[in-house]
Design a protein around this motif. Structure first.
Motif, mmCIF file in Angstrom:
data_model
loop_
_atom_site.group_PDB
_atom_site.id
_atom_site.type_symbol
_atom_site.label_atom_id
_atom_site.label_comp_id
_atom_site.label_asym_id
_atom_site.label_seq_id
_atom_site.Cartn_x
_atom_site.Cartn_y
_atom_site.Cartn_z
ATOM 1 N N HIS A 29 0.871 -1.108 0.005
ATOM 2 C CA HIS A 29 -0.017 -0.141 0.165
ATOM 3 C C HIS A 29 0.697 1.382 -0.010
ATOM 4 C CE1 HIS A 29 -2.546 -3.275 1.643
ATOM 5 N NE2 HIS A 29 -3.678 -2.516 0.807
ATOM 6 N N TYR A 30 1.864 1.429 0.890
ATOM 7 C CA TYR A 30 2.766 2.377 0.924
ATOM 8 C C TYR A 30 4.008 1.791 1.276
ATOM 9 C CZ TYR A 30 -0.637 5.965 0.396
ATOM 10 O OH TYR A 30 -1.784 6.726 0.432
ATOM 11 N N TYR A 31 5.198 2.598 1.298
ATOM 12 C CA TYR A 31 6.291 2.340 2.220
ATOM 13 C C TYR A 31 6.325 3.522 3.427
ATOM 14 C CZ TYR A 31 8.153 -0.246 -1.915
ATOM 15 O OH TYR A 31 8.284 -1.358 -2.950
ATOM 16 N N PHE A 32 6.010 2.853 4.555
ATOM 17 C CA PHE A 32 6.123 3.795 5.558
ATOM 18 C C PHE A 32 7.539 4.199 6.321
ATOM 19 C CE2 PHE A 32 2.132 1.340 5.215
ATOM 20 C CZ PHE A 32 1.392 2.294 5.336
ATOM 21 N N VAL A 33 7.633 5.555 6.287
ATOM 22 C CA VAL A 33 9.037 5.961 6.532
ATOM 23 C C VAL A 33 9.040 7.106 7.719
ATOM 24 C CG1 VAL A 33 9.947 5.231 4.379
ATOM 25 C CG2 VAL A 33 9.306 7.657 4.796
ATOM 26 N N SER A 34 10.051 7.484 8.310
ATOM 27 C CA SER A 34 9.936 8.429 9.382
ATOM 28 C C SER A 34 10.192 9.641 8.663
ATOM 29 C CB SER A 34 11.504 8.161 10.154
ATOM 30 O OG SER A 34 12.596 8.284 9.420
ATOM 31 N N ARG A 35 9.787 10.954 9.324
ATOM 32 C CA ARG A 35 10.036 12.151 8.645
ATOM 33 C C ARG A 35 11.297 12.518 8.242
ATOM 34 N NH1 ARG A 35 6.223 15.418 8.337
ATOM 35 N NH2 ARG A 35 5.270 17.184 9.327
ATOM 36 N N SER A 36 12.398 12.090 9.055
ATOM 37 C CA SER A 36 13.659 12.391 8.723
ATOM 38 C C SER A 36 14.236 11.438 7.511
ATOM 39 C CB SER A 36 14.684 12.113 9.737
ATOM 40 O OG SER A 36 14.676 10.893 10.102
ATOM 41 N N ARG A 37 13.664 10.289 7.145
ATOM 42 C CA ARG A 37 14.174 9.578 6.009
ATOM 43 C C ARG A 37 13.396 10.060 4.928
ATOM 44 N NH1 ARG A 37 16.665 8.175 2.374
ATOM 45 N NH2 ARG A 37 15.884 5.973 1.266
ATOM 46 N N PHE A 38 12.145 10.664 4.909
ATOM 47 C CA PHE A 38 11.555 11.268 3.817
ATOM 48 C C PHE A 38 12.244 12.570 3.281
ATOM 49 C CE2 PHE A 38 8.618 13.682 1.508
ATOM 50 C CZ PHE A 38 7.828 12.633 0.989
ATOM 51 N N GLU A 39 12.779 13.240 4.408
ATOM 52 C CA GLU A 39 13.355 14.459 4.091
ATOM 53 C C GLU A 39 14.808 14.061 3.274
ATOM 54 O OE1 GLU A 39 13.639 16.258 8.062
ATOM 55 O OE2 GLU A 39 11.429 17.203 7.616
ATOM 56 N N GLN A 40 15.511 12.878 3.780
ATOM 57 C CA GLN A 40 16.604 12.548 3.085
ATOM 58 C C GLN A 40 16.337 12.214 1.904
ATOM 59 O OE1 GLN A 40 17.829 9.190 5.524
ATOM 60 N NE2 GLN A 40 18.727 10.688 6.998
ATOM 61 N N MET A 41 15.317 11.717 1.438
ATOM 62 C CA MET A 41 14.926 11.095 0.080
ATOM 63 C C MET A 41 14.885 12.434 -0.746
ATOM 64 S SD MET A 41 12.356 7.759 0.990
ATOM 65 C CE MET A 41 12.167 7.347 -0.859
ATOM 66 N N VAL A 42 14.046 13.334 -0.166
ATOM 67 C CA VAL A 42 14.078 14.723 -1.171
ATOM 68 C C VAL A 42 15.325 15.106 -1.404
ATOM 69 C CG1 VAL A 42 13.046 17.068 -1.027
ATOM 70 C CG2 VAL A 42 11.611 15.255 -0.240
ATOM 71 N N GLU A 43 16.117 15.236 -0.410
ATOM 72 C CA GLU A 43 17.370 15.987 -0.540
ATOM 73 C C GLU A 43 18.106 15.230 -1.458
ATOM 74 O OE1 GLU A 43 19.835 17.258 2.855
ATOM 75 O OE2 GLU A 43 17.968 17.623 4.030
ATOM 76 N N ALA A 44 18.050 13.942 -1.782
ATOM 77 C CA ALA A 44 18.824 13.176 -2.297
ATOM 78 C C ALA A 44 18.344 13.140 -3.853
ATOM 79 C CB ALA A 44 18.964 11.692 -1.789
ATOM 80 N N GLY A 45 17.060 13.613 -4.193
ATOM 81 C CA GLY A 45 16.425 13.680 -5.329
ATOM 82 C C GLY A 45 15.768 12.416 -5.791
ATOM 83 N N GLU A 46 15.566 11.565 -4.768
ATOM 84 C CA GLU A 46 15.050 10.074 -5.118
ATOM 85 C C GLU A 46 13.448 10.330 -5.649
ATOM 86 O OE1 GLU A 46 16.014 7.505 -1.928
ATOM 87 O OE2 GLU A 46 17.771 8.461 -1.488
#
Length: 189
Positions: A51-68
């Motif tokens: 349904h989703y990949y459930f991640v922490s806020r900090s992991r999500f922010e890392q994904m945004v910064e890395a351009g993923e």
């Protein structure tokens, strides 16, 4: 090899996007659902990676910064996003990838994947949308009010999409989607 496609389904919360997508996938197993990441907690019955990949806020922010992420947005106090990897891999493999996302994300996809087919799902009426949101029993009154306010903005943007489908009767809406998607082309019929 058949060429892949990206199909974006958008509409306000409670309009039945998830039900339509599940029904399309059941009827057309050749379609592929892109799985989004989110910072919200899983709802009852939701499965990690399905349904989703459930991640922490900090992991999500890392994904945004890395351009993923091909797109991402904050909605109802949580972040949601679509990993590039699954989209690009599915399209490269010739799959028709369905992406069920909200308006802000759909606008980002338009910029990143201009060839994507973009579909807006509309409720049959404002009253029915409110009834559906309340009948889910998942949200507080404040959350429902926030979703309804957001729904007004989203419905006003329906004209930005390639076409709109009113989800009044599930079977009728599904047939309209199948026709617009020309699913016979995918299955070789």
């Amino acid at each position: 090899m058949k060429s892949g496609k990206l199909i974006v389904l958008t509409g306000p919360s409670g309009v039945g996007k998830g039900t339509l997508v599940r029904s399309l996938l059941n009827r057309h197993p050749e379609l592929y659902l892109s799985v989004s990441v989110t910072t919200r907690s899983p709802r009852e019955g939701e499965i990690e990676g399905q349904h989703y990949y459930f991640v922490s806020r900090s992991r999500f922010e890392q994904m945004v910064e890395a351009g993923e992420l091909a797109e991402w947005a904050e909605f109802a106090g949580n972040f949601y996003g679509t990993p590039y990897f699954g989209l690009k891999q599915g399209i490269r493999e010739g799959k028709w990838v369905i992406l069920e996302i909200e308006l802000e994300g759909a606008r980002q996809i338009r910029n990143n994947f201009p060839q994507a087919l973009r579909i807006f799902i509309l409720p049959p009426s404002w009253e029915e949308l409110e009834r559906r949101l309340r009948s889910r029993g998942q949200d507080s009154e404040i959350a429902i009010a926030r979703r309804l306010l957001r729904a007004k903005e989203e419905i006003e943007a329906a004209g930005e999409f390639d076409f709109q489908v009113v989800n009044d009767d599930l079977e009728v809406a599904l047939k309209k989607l199948e026709s617009k998607l020309n699913l016979g082309e995918l299955s070789g019929n």
